[in-house]
Design an enzyme around this catalytic site. Sequence first.
Site, PDB file in Angstrom:
ATOM      1  N   LYS A 290      33.609 -18.969   9.623  1.00  0.00           N
ATOM      2  CA  LYS A 290      32.993 -17.929  10.451  1.00  0.00           C
ATOM      3  C   LYS A 290      32.059 -18.565  11.476  1.00  0.00           C
ATOM      4  O   LYS A 290      31.514 -19.640  11.236  1.00  0.00           O
ATOM      5  CB  LYS A 290      32.152 -16.987   9.567  1.00  0.00           C
ATOM      6  CG  LYS A 290      32.945 -16.047   8.689  1.00  0.00           C
ATOM      7  CD  LYS A 290      32.000 -15.169   7.859  1.00  0.00           C
ATOM      8  CE  LYS A 290      32.765 -14.237   6.938  1.00  0.00           C
ATOM      9  NZ  LYS A 290      33.581 -13.218   7.632  1.00  0.00           N
ATOM     10  N   ARG A 364      40.373  -9.792  -0.539  1.00  0.00           N
ATOM     11  CA  ARG A 364      41.600  -9.173  -1.047  1.00  0.00           C
ATOM     12  C   ARG A 364      42.308 -10.096  -2.038  1.00  0.00           C
ATOM     13  O   ARG A 364      43.038  -9.621  -2.910  1.00  0.00           O
ATOM     14  CB  ARG A 364      42.509  -8.791   0.130  1.00  0.00           C
ATOM     15  CG  ARG A 364      43.030  -9.943   0.927  1.00  0.00           C
ATOM     16  CD  ARG A 364      43.530  -9.522   2.298  1.00  0.00           C
ATOM     17  NE  ARG A 364      42.434  -9.226   3.227  1.00  0.00           N
ATOM     18  CZ  ARG A 364      42.591  -8.809   4.475  1.00  0.00           C
ATOM     19  NH1 ARG A 364      43.809  -8.626   4.964  1.00  0.00           N
ATOM     20  NH2 ARG A 364      41.561  -8.582   5.242  1.00  0.00           N
TER      21      ARG A 364
HETATM   22  N1  BES Z   1      33.285 -10.419   3.930  1.00  0.00           N
HETATM   23  C1  BES Z   1      34.088 -10.236   5.073  1.00  0.00           C
HETATM   24  C2  BES Z   1      33.998  -8.829   5.663  1.00  0.00           C
HETATM   25  C3  BES Z   1      32.652  -8.380   6.159  1.00  0.00           C
HETATM   26  C4  BES Z   1      32.401  -8.335   7.517  1.00  0.00           C
HETATM   27  C5  BES Z   1      31.681  -7.935   5.308  1.00  0.00           C
HETATM   28  C6  BES Z   1      31.194  -7.884   7.994  1.00  0.00           C
HETATM   29  C7  BES Z   1      30.469  -7.475   5.773  1.00  0.00           C
HETATM   30  C8  BES Z   1      30.226  -7.450   7.121  1.00  0.00           C
HETATM   31  C9  BES Z   1      35.548 -10.503   4.735  1.00  0.00           C
HETATM   32  O1  BES Z   1      35.765 -11.442   3.747  1.00  0.00           O
HETATM   33  C10 BES Z   1      36.194 -11.030   5.978  1.00  0.00           C
HETATM   34  O2  BES Z   1      35.823 -12.069   6.405  1.00  0.00           O
HETATM   35  N2  BES Z   1      37.161 -10.287   6.497  1.00  0.00           N
HETATM   36  C11 BES Z   1      37.856 -10.683   7.678  1.00  0.00           C
HETATM   37  C12 BES Z   1      39.324 -10.474   7.451  1.00  0.00           C
HETATM   38  C13 BES Z   1      40.199 -11.054   8.523  1.00  0.00           C
HETATM   39  C14 BES Z   1      40.105 -12.562   8.516  1.00  0.00           C
HETATM   40  C15 BES Z   1      41.617 -10.615   8.290  1.00  0.00           C
HETATM   41  C16 BES Z   1      37.358  -9.835   8.829  1.00  0.00           C
HETATM   42  O3  BES Z   1      37.103  -8.641   8.614  1.00  0.00           O
HETATM   43  O4  BES Z   1      37.168 -10.360   9.907  1.00  0.00           O
HETATM   44 MN    MN Z   2      35.811 -13.419   4.509  1.00  0.00          MN
END
Ligand code: BES
Ligand code: MN
Length: 510
Positions: A290, A364
């Site tokens: 990230k 997931r």
């Molecule tokens: N933990 C994150 C989602 C999240 C985003 C939680 C903002 C709280 C606040 C999750 O694991 C994630 O990174 N999801 C990705 C999925 C994508 C890579 C398909 C996302 O939402 O960007």
């Molecule tokens: Mn994530």
Amino acid sequence: MNVMKITLSRSPAAETETECLAVVVLDRTPTDRSAKDKDKDKDKSQMSVETSEAAVREAASELIAGGEVSGKIFETTLLHRPAGLKAKRLLLVGGGKAENFNTTVLRKLAGTAARFLKPKGIASFAFAAPETGIDAVGAAKGIVEGAFVGDFDPDIYKSDRKDQTLEALIVVAQGNQDQLQRAIEEARIIGESQNFTRELVNEPSNRMTPTVLAERARKMAEEVGLKYEIYGSDKIKELKMGAFWGVAQGSDEPPALVVLRYEPSNAPASPVLGLVGKGITFDTGGISIKPADGMEKMKYDMAGGAAMMGAMRAIALLKPALKVIAVICATENMPSGKAQKPGDIQIAMSGKSIEIINTDAEGRLVLADGLHYARKLGCTHLVDAATLTGAVVVALGYVNAGVFSNDERFYERFGRALDNSGEKFWRLPLDDEYKESIRSNIADIMNSGGRWGGAVTAAMFLREFAEDTPWIHLDIAGTAWMEDNKPWIAKGPSGIAVRSLVELAKDFRS
Ligand code: BES
Ligand code: MN
Ligand code: ZN
């Protein structure tokens, strides 16, 4: 955890000896006045102090007549030495338009009173249940739940923290004593459990590793009399939880698989409610790392798991005649020389093969194995809670959490739980067409459906592992953390989903 002493008083509010008596003021100005009346009543707003006690209304009358009280929602007006009342202070809490008033508003008003009084060093107060609109028992429950929500502060690592907490709350309500007492006791359990969840979520990842989270689960289980099993890497591998392990393998911190069991002897064999929680104690994204901006917030990526722990705590204390099993999949998501990489294939416990497109879609993966394991443990109905996608925040913002379901009857029951909890969830679809986006060339499924409809495609992925079991998925990414202070709740962990899950379990029959 803070211990707030809560008592019921069925005596008149005017007779209540307290540091502060809080009462609700509603705006009863008619909105659909005819043109003729409009002229006549111009500027004449009608504020009503929501009590049948003349003495209380009298004490507030000057403030109201002087126009200092608008009745606007969350407005607070403090009066010292109110004439004719035993209370040292009178707090008027604005509740907005009378026609919009309900238990959900009342809950927030109790939180507002708590958050207004606490910094002033007023650690005990009485809250008078409004005598119009909602029943006294529901009001008492809302007041207590709301006070707990308002009492939580996240600043636990400030060295000059004054550790102000509410010491005592008197609920002033008229009605059946037993029913009122029971409502208050139930609300105390739910409020404490929601705050227990918030304490877990508030902790940073260096102090809330998977091991620590599992230890907290153990401690809580022992306190409230839940059976539990706590497993580490060996068991996760032995169970062939390839999706969960794929995420965990990159971290030096060992993962934890936590099972909490509430199996009372008076419960029927079926249904068995399964609560599956995402417990990512820190989500760096893994190799698909990230950006630095805002990454610190990923300490709350275990909020779904913590919500299940809070719900189990409350369920153990409220003792519904229903079997409930929680499965919490706790791990960090880290990049390292051992971390899984985009393109890797993992075989989930169910046997399904998963192509890892993005290692940041890790929630997931751990839930896929958590859901399957819960089914293997005999759960007939599944609810998962997860801070799963940024896409749900794009769709619903910070107001509503997302809810998905593959079963109308089960979803309808959850809807009733929402009516009682006052939590906001908005249903999103699960049409088969979305499955296209997670079709893989090389494996059964892939873990990312790309940008569009991201909350839905994440849910579609989970659905493959819930299979034909009635299932509800709660995406709480936007609502598990309050971005700003509100009159009734502090910025920080919200404890979302705990109350709804408890309400669901409370009257659950198959
Ligand atoms: N933990 C994150 C989602 C999240 C985003 C939680 C903002 C709280 C606040 C999750 O694991 C994630 O990174 N999801 C990705 C999925 C994508 C890579 C398909 C996302 O939402 O960007
Ligand atoms: Mn994530
Ligand atoms: Zn995550």
